[in-house]
Design an enzyme around this catalytic site. Structure first.
Site, mmCIF file in Angstrom:
data_model
loop_
_atom_site.group_PDB
_atom_site.id
_atom_site.type_symbol
_atom_site.label_atom_id
_atom_site.label_comp_id
_atom_site.label_asym_id
_atom_site.label_seq_id
_atom_site.Cartn_x
_atom_site.Cartn_y
_atom_site.Cartn_z
ATOM 1 N N GLU A 88 -5.469 -65.418 -67.030
ATOM 2 C CA GLU A 88 -5.380 -66.108 -65.743
ATOM 3 C C GLU A 88 -4.469 -67.320 -65.839
ATOM 4 O OE1 GLU A 88 -6.402 -65.157 -62.836
ATOM 5 O OE2 GLU A 88 -7.780 -63.557 -63.385
ATOM 6 N N CYS A 132 -0.576 -66.161 -57.236
ATOM 7 C CA CYS A 132 -0.723 -65.110 -58.244
ATOM 8 C C CYS A 132 0.309 -64.015 -57.975
ATOM 9 C CB CYS A 132 -2.141 -64.548 -58.229
ATOM 10 S SG CYS A 132 -2.533 -63.581 -56.764
#
Length: 173
Positions: free
Chosen positions: A28, A42
């Protein structure tokens, strides 16, 4: 393999291991500006903050947001508890600590609805443990500009999750 009991006295006693948390943090990431975690987009172009969180204090993450690194860690811990419960509720077989951690990390990334309807969970609940890593690896696509595309980062992440599920070394992926 040490089996972990799914439930004890009706309560969830399974928690993601440090290995599972480290896998999530590795893939992440947590972009920072000094000592602050900053929001980012993202791969699927969703505003995100900390370690993959799309919500903060009940609201959608917005571009330009900042939180402390301590808040990012706390947010991850809170969200992981939810995903631990999701996995506990959808899995009907005993799991090792590594299997549970890998499934929580995978579910955290693909979402509980996708995980629940997946062949990985179906095969797991049929006690076909050897099939699960292969099925987890199928989830290597994201929607980019309206199309499903294979993302190299997801290929690597799924490989790491599969290795963790199997109790193997995943750090070099």
């Amino acid at each position: 393999m040490t089996a972990v009991r799914k439930q004890q006295n009706g309560e969830n006693n399974m928690q993601i291991s440090e290995e599972g948390k480290q896998l999530i943090k590795k893939f992440e990431g947590c972009p920072t500006d000094g000592d602050m975690a900053v929001s980012y987009r993202c791969a699927a172009n969703v505003p995100t903050i900390g370690y993959g969180s799309t919500r903060y204090k009940g609201k959608a993450v917005k571009d330009g947001m900042k939180i402390t690194l301590e808040e990012a860690d706390k947010l991850l811990a809170e969200e992981l508890h939810e995903y631990e419960l999701h996995i506990t509720n959808m899995v009907n077989v005993n799991l090792s600590e590594n299997q549970f951690a890998a499934l929580v990390a995978w579910c955290f990334n693909i979402g509980p609805n996708a995980a629940k309807g997946s062949s990985a969970i179906r095969f797991l609940n049929e006690q076909k443990y050897d099939e699960v890593p292969k099925r987890m690896k199928l989830w290597n696509k994201a929607t980019v500009n309206g199309e499903k595309v294979v993302l190299e980062g997801l290929v690597r992440r799924r490989e790491a999750e599969a290795l963790l599920f199997e109790g193997k070394e995943w750090h070099e992926v």
